[in-house]
Design a protein around this motif. Structure first.
Motif, short mmCIF file in Angstrom:
data_model
loop_
_atom_site.label_atom_id
_atom_site.label_comp_id
_atom_site.label_asym_id
_atom_site.label_seq_id
_atom_site.Cartn_x
_atom_site.Cartn_y
_atom_site.Cartn_z
N LEU B 2 -37.71 -30.52 -13.61
CA LEU B 2 -38.53 -31.45 -12.83
C LEU B 2 -38.90 -30.76 -11.52
CD1 LEU B 2 -36.57 -34.81 -13.04
CD2 LEU B 2 -38.43 -34.06 -14.50
N ALA B 4 -40.85 -31.48 -7.68
CA ALA B 4 -41.49 -32.38 -6.73
C ALA B 4 -42.16 -31.52 -5.68
CB ALA B 4 -40.46 -33.30 -6.10
N ARG B 5 -43.43 -31.77 -5.44
CA ARG B 5 -44.16 -30.95 -4.47
C ARG B 5 -44.27 -31.69 -3.15
NH1 ARG B 5 -48.29 -28.44 -8.85
NH2 ARG B 5 -46.70 -27.04 -9.69
N LEU B 6 -44.13 -30.95 -2.09
CA LEU B 6 -44.06 -31.58 -0.78
C LEU B 6 -44.97 -30.86 0.19
CD1 LEU B 6 -40.20 -31.79 -0.66
CD2 LEU B 6 -41.74 -33.68 -1.09
N ILE B 30 -30.42 -27.07 0.65
CA ILE B 30 -31.88 -27.02 0.76
C ILE B 30 -32.31 -27.44 2.17
CG2 ILE B 30 -34.05 -27.93 -0.16
CD1 ILE B 30 -32.61 -28.32 -2.80
N TYR B 34 -34.21 -24.60 3.88
CA TYR B 34 -35.65 -24.84 3.81
C TYR B 34 -36.14 -25.90 4.78
CZ TYR B 34 -36.43 -21.97 -0.25
OH TYR B 34 -36.56 -20.90 -1.08
N ARG B 452 -39.06 -15.78 -5.56
CA ARG B 452 -37.92 -16.66 -5.30
C ARG B 452 -36.78 -16.21 -6.18
NH1 ARG B 452 -34.20 -18.99 -3.38
NH2 ARG B 452 -33.75 -21.20 -3.40
N GLY C 60 -34.92 -25.31 -3.66
CA GLY C 60 -36.22 -25.38 -3.04
C GLY C 60 -36.97 -24.07 -3.22
N VAL C 61 -38.28 -24.15 -3.18
CA VAL C 61 -39.11 -22.94 -3.17
C VAL C 61 -40.17 -23.15 -2.10
CG1 VAL C 61 -40.46 -21.34 -4.55
CG2 VAL C 61 -38.83 -22.80 -5.68
N ASP C 62 -40.44 -22.11 -1.35
CA ASP C 62 -41.46 -22.19 -0.32
C ASP C 62 -42.67 -21.39 -0.79
OD1 ASP C 62 -43.04 -22.12 1.86
OD2 ASP C 62 -41.62 -21.08 3.17
N PHE C 75 -44.09 -26.86 -0.20
CA PHE C 75 -42.70 -26.82 -0.66
C PHE C 75 -42.57 -27.43 -2.04
CE2 PHE C 75 -42.16 -26.74 3.94
CZ PHE C 75 -41.40 -25.60 4.06
N GLU C 76 -41.55 -26.98 -2.73
CA GLU C 76 -41.30 -27.52 -4.04
C GLU C 76 -39.78 -27.63 -4.19
OE1 GLU C 76 -44.00 -26.43 -7.35
OE2 GLU C 76 -42.21 -25.44 -8.08
N VAL C 77 -39.34 -28.74 -4.73
CA VAL C 77 -37.92 -28.87 -5.04
C VAL C 77 -37.81 -28.93 -6.55
CG1 VAL C 77 -35.85 -30.26 -4.76
CG2 VAL C 77 -37.44 -30.05 -2.89
N VAL C 78 -36.95 -28.06 -7.09
CA VAL C 78 -36.86 -27.90 -8.53
C VAL C 78 -35.52 -28.44 -9.02
CG1 VAL C 78 -36.95 -26.22 -10.41
CG2 VAL C 78 -38.27 -25.83 -8.36
#
Lengths: 192, 494, 92
Positions: B2, B4-6, B30, B34, B452, C60-62, C75-78
């Motif tokens: 899953l 979620a984009r922020l 996180i 982040y 990443r 997280g991924v930036d 940002f993305e949380v996976v």
């Protein structure tokens, strides 16, 4: 019966205790008598496994790796390194730096004038030796490098790093034979 | 998976801790690395860095102090390098760069405590008037297996709350991994869980191979399995030995197990050149073939020595009444709770759940071997010990089979190159490491270094369950509960 | 490795949408993009009804200056979910 487990357990300790003496008797002359030396312990050994460093030392396997060394040919006195820089590029902590030699016209030639390895940040991974296309850099077995100052003691320059090929052949007998064979094959192919 | 984009401005997300309490530490991480806020998180804090650290280091616009460029971090050293210490070039001298409104003098730790609280106490066990006392164990405490801190609130000797504090060994492994090229990361993975470097190598290599779409040749697969299983023997022997240390049997059992481990480390050294930080696996193979005589030596160890040693160890420890008294029923947490806390590895299998990634999602060539997954359902420290003992036997069994089947042949697919080409994409590979589920999540954008690089570290995530497992037990039990989780701080703090 | 790759195919069943309307924004070969506000609702549904009871990895991924990304989705949380009960197909 309550307590049997503890008693049985102590039986094991007792056996181990006895083993250390049996070991001594078996190994006559004792390893503690006379000159101490290099100890090699295999999977058949029982008894004491501790080694009294620095009087005693372990045998090192051929692939043991510590700090890199540069190879210099015995007869010609030429360095094998061509300053291609692959070792510096692949070095994970980036502890290698090289200055390439120049000829009279100022054009770079395939020889290093300076070659440094910062042993205080080297992580002994051996990637430099693995990817060197000229077999010019190998891992030394010398591990007693403690010094009081990082600089300049632990930053090795080219002269400190250089060893003769015969030294390398003694440390790495199998690998050296393999490499020489591959080199001879290659040369033979070229000449044909 | 899953996602979620922020947005870049004020990234915020509802916390999933109500659904899976095991997300707690990972969401903390996180937030720390982040700067993504989680609403509804029970205790959002900077878990690896401290509050006086300016910025969120995993963000791409945060650059480390000596950063020069990606992939080849210190180009200023080459080709015209002159000697200079990296730390002399730190732009913030002494590495002090506080965020705005931060004053180290008035700062209070997030895990704060008042040493003695005179709250109306009493745990119901008598008529004594008790006070709550906070005991701070660590970071330098022999029971914590490294630099790890437990802040326990006690009533009498009973633990009523316990917070783990970590990050003392933090070096931002993931950030280093993102500036390194793919191949440079292999020796760094050794330093995660330094007791089982071969497993870490395997996990990382599998993740990158998934992206590259290559497979190692047969012989290399067998070598990998042999190494990974020998690592499991090493790691479990170590963990059993030190569990006994924590119980107070100071060093005799530990040295008995270390002696057997030593023989395996000798095997590693002969094959790879290093005892602990092996750096042995490569994408599509292993560094070098096994030296002559290695297999014979390994045969002696695996067929003769280890089975005898394990029998002896069982005779020595398993039915010992003192161990039974100290371990049975301690640190109870049911299988259901362990799953909710994202716990993996031997702890999960000691709760009756036969969940082993080698069985449910076989990687490498594990589907070819015959081995059993332990099933003990005591959910306590004693069964975690027995699971480890059982797994050591099974690991030896796998190595025995692999040694019989190992074929001759190549050990590397394709040509060995110091710079590998990894196509753009993302991959997640997980393996059953000795400590639990070790996962590597890699996003590549086609450049020489990963975009990443994430390590799902079992030692870190298993700590989610530390507090619930300790509450209600005595303070002395927290030591063995932690010992039975079996953490390695190199992996916890990364 | 090959036998696991075969199972990595995501088809988001329509019942997800029915259970938590508006949660799934888009899907591709191996991932599902979720609307942040209905994340918890979807996770609860997945845990209770689809058998994804194990949250393996959260990270997280930036994506700063990444191709196809801008400030609105930097940002993305996976979340990597698995099932400990075995029988449920992987969502990976």
């Amino acid at each position: 019966m309550f307590g049997l487990g503890v008693v049985k357990g102590f039986g094991v300790t007792l056996k181990r205790f006895a083993d250390t003496y049996i070991d001594d008797v078996k190994k006559i002359p004792s390893r503690y008598a006379g000159q101490r030396g290099v100890i090699d312990q295999g999977p058949e050994d029982t008894g004491i496994f501790t080694i009294q460093y620095p009087e005693e030392k372990r045998t090192l396997p051929e692939r043991f790796r510590y700090i890199p060394m540069l190879l210099r040919d015995d007869e010609t006195g030429e360095d094998r390194c061509t300053a291609c820089g692959i070792c510096a590029k692949v070095c994970p902590p980036q502890c290698i730096w090289i200055v390439r030699d120049k000829d009279e016209n100022g054009r770079p030639i395939t020889r290093p004038t300076e070659f440094y390895i910062d042993a205080s940040i080297c992580m002994s991974c051996g990637l430099c030796a693995e990817f060197c296309p000229f077999d010019a850099i190998k891992m030394n077995h010398e591990y007693e490098l403690a010094a009081f100052d990082r600089y300049p003691k632990l930053v090795y320059d080219k002269e400190e790093l250089t060893v003769l090929v015969s030294y390398y052949a003694k440390l790495y007998p199998t690998q050296y034979t393999e490499e020489e064979k591959a080199r001879a094959d290659k040369a033979e192919k070229k000449s044909k | 998976m899953l996602k979620a984009r922020l947005p870049a401005e004020t990234p915020e997300l509802p916390s999933v801790t109500p659904v899976w309490p095991g997300a707690e530490l990972q969401e903390d991480e996180i937030w720390d690395l982040y700067g993504i806020k989680f609403d509804g998180h029970p205790f959002l804090r900077r878990i690896l860095m401290w509050d006086g650290f300016n910025g969120h280091p995993m963000r791409k616009d945060w650059k480390e102090a000596f950063f020069e460029e990606e992939g080849k971090p210190f180009s200023s050293r080459w080709p015209e390098g002159h000697h200079a210490w990296a730390e002399d070039r730190v732009p913030w001298h002494g590495n002090v760069n506080y965020p705005d409104h931060f004053d180290p003098e008035t700062w209070k730790e997030p895990v704060t405590f008042e040493a003695v609280q005179d709250e109306p106490g009493g745990n119901g066990n008598g008529r004594l008037h008790t006070q709550r006392i906070v005991v701070n164990m660590g970071p330098h405490h022999p029971s914590t297996h490294g630099v790890f801190r437990m802040v326990a609130t006690l009533e009498g000797e009973t633990i009523i709350s316990l917070k783990p504090v970590m990050g003392y060994l933090h070096r931002n492994h993931e950030k280093i991994g993102e500036r390194n090229t793919f191949i440079m990361n292999i020796p760094y993975t050794d330093r995660l869980d330094y007791l089982s470097s071969m497993s870490n190598n395997l996990g990382y290599v599998l993740a990158v191979e998934k992206l590259m779409g290559i497979k190692p040749p047969e012989r290399a697969e067998y070598i990998r399995v042999i190494m990974a299983e020998l690592t499991r023997v090493c790691s479990h022997l170590w963990s059993i030995g030190f569990l006994l240390n924590d119980l107070g049997a100071y060093f005799t059992p530990a040295l008995y197990t270390i002696r057997e481990r030593e023989l395996i480390l000798d095997l590693f050294e002969e094959a790879s050149g290093a005892r602990m930080l092996c750096n042995y696996m490569r994408f599509g193979g292993v560094t070098r073939d096994l030296p002559t005589g290695w297999l014979e030596k390994c045969n002696t160890v695996v067929f003769d020595r280890l089975p005898r040693a394990i029998d002896e160890l069982e005779r020595y420890l398993t039915n010992n009444e003192i161990i039974l008294a100290r371990c049975k029923g301690v640190g109870y947490l049911s299988a259901e709770d362990l799953v909710r806390y994202s716990v993996s590895g031997p702890m999960l299998r000691a709760s009756g759940l036969q969940y082993d990634i080698r069985k449910v999602e076989p990687y490498s060539i594990y589907d070819r071997f015959d081995f059993e997954v332990p099933k003990f359902d005591g959910c306590d420290v004693y069964d975690r010990y027995r699971v480890r003992m059982f797994e050591v036997r099974q690991a030896v069994k796998i190595v025995q089979q692999a040694l019989k089947q190992i074929p001759e042949g190549e050990i590397q697919t394709g040509k060995k190159a110091y710079q590998v080409r990894v196509p753009a994409g993302e991959a997640y590979a997980r393996i059953e490491a000795p400590k639990g589920e070790l996962g590597f999540y890699i996003v590549s954008d086609g450049k020489p270094n990963p975009y990443r690089y994430r390590v799902r570290a079992p030692s870190f995530i298993n700590l989610n369950a530390l507090e619930p497992m300790c509450i209600g037990y005595k303070i002395a039990d927290s030591v063995i509960v932690l010992g039975a989780i079996d953490i390695v701080l190199g992996e916890t703090d990364r | 490795m090959s036998n696991t790759e075969a199972t990595i195919t995501v088809e988001v069943p329509a019942r997800w949408q029915d259970a938590v309307p508006g949660a799934v924004l888009s899907e591709d070969a191996n991932s599902v993009v979720v609307a942040p506000e209905s994340l918890v609702a979807l996770c609860t549904y997945l845990r209770d009804h689809e058998g994804y009871d194990y949250l393996s990895n959260v990270t997280g991924v930036d994506y700063l200056n990444f191709k196809g990304r801008d400030a609105s989705n930097r940002f993305e949380v996976v979340y990597h979910l698995y099932s400990t009960r075995g029988a449920v197909a992987l969502l990976c």
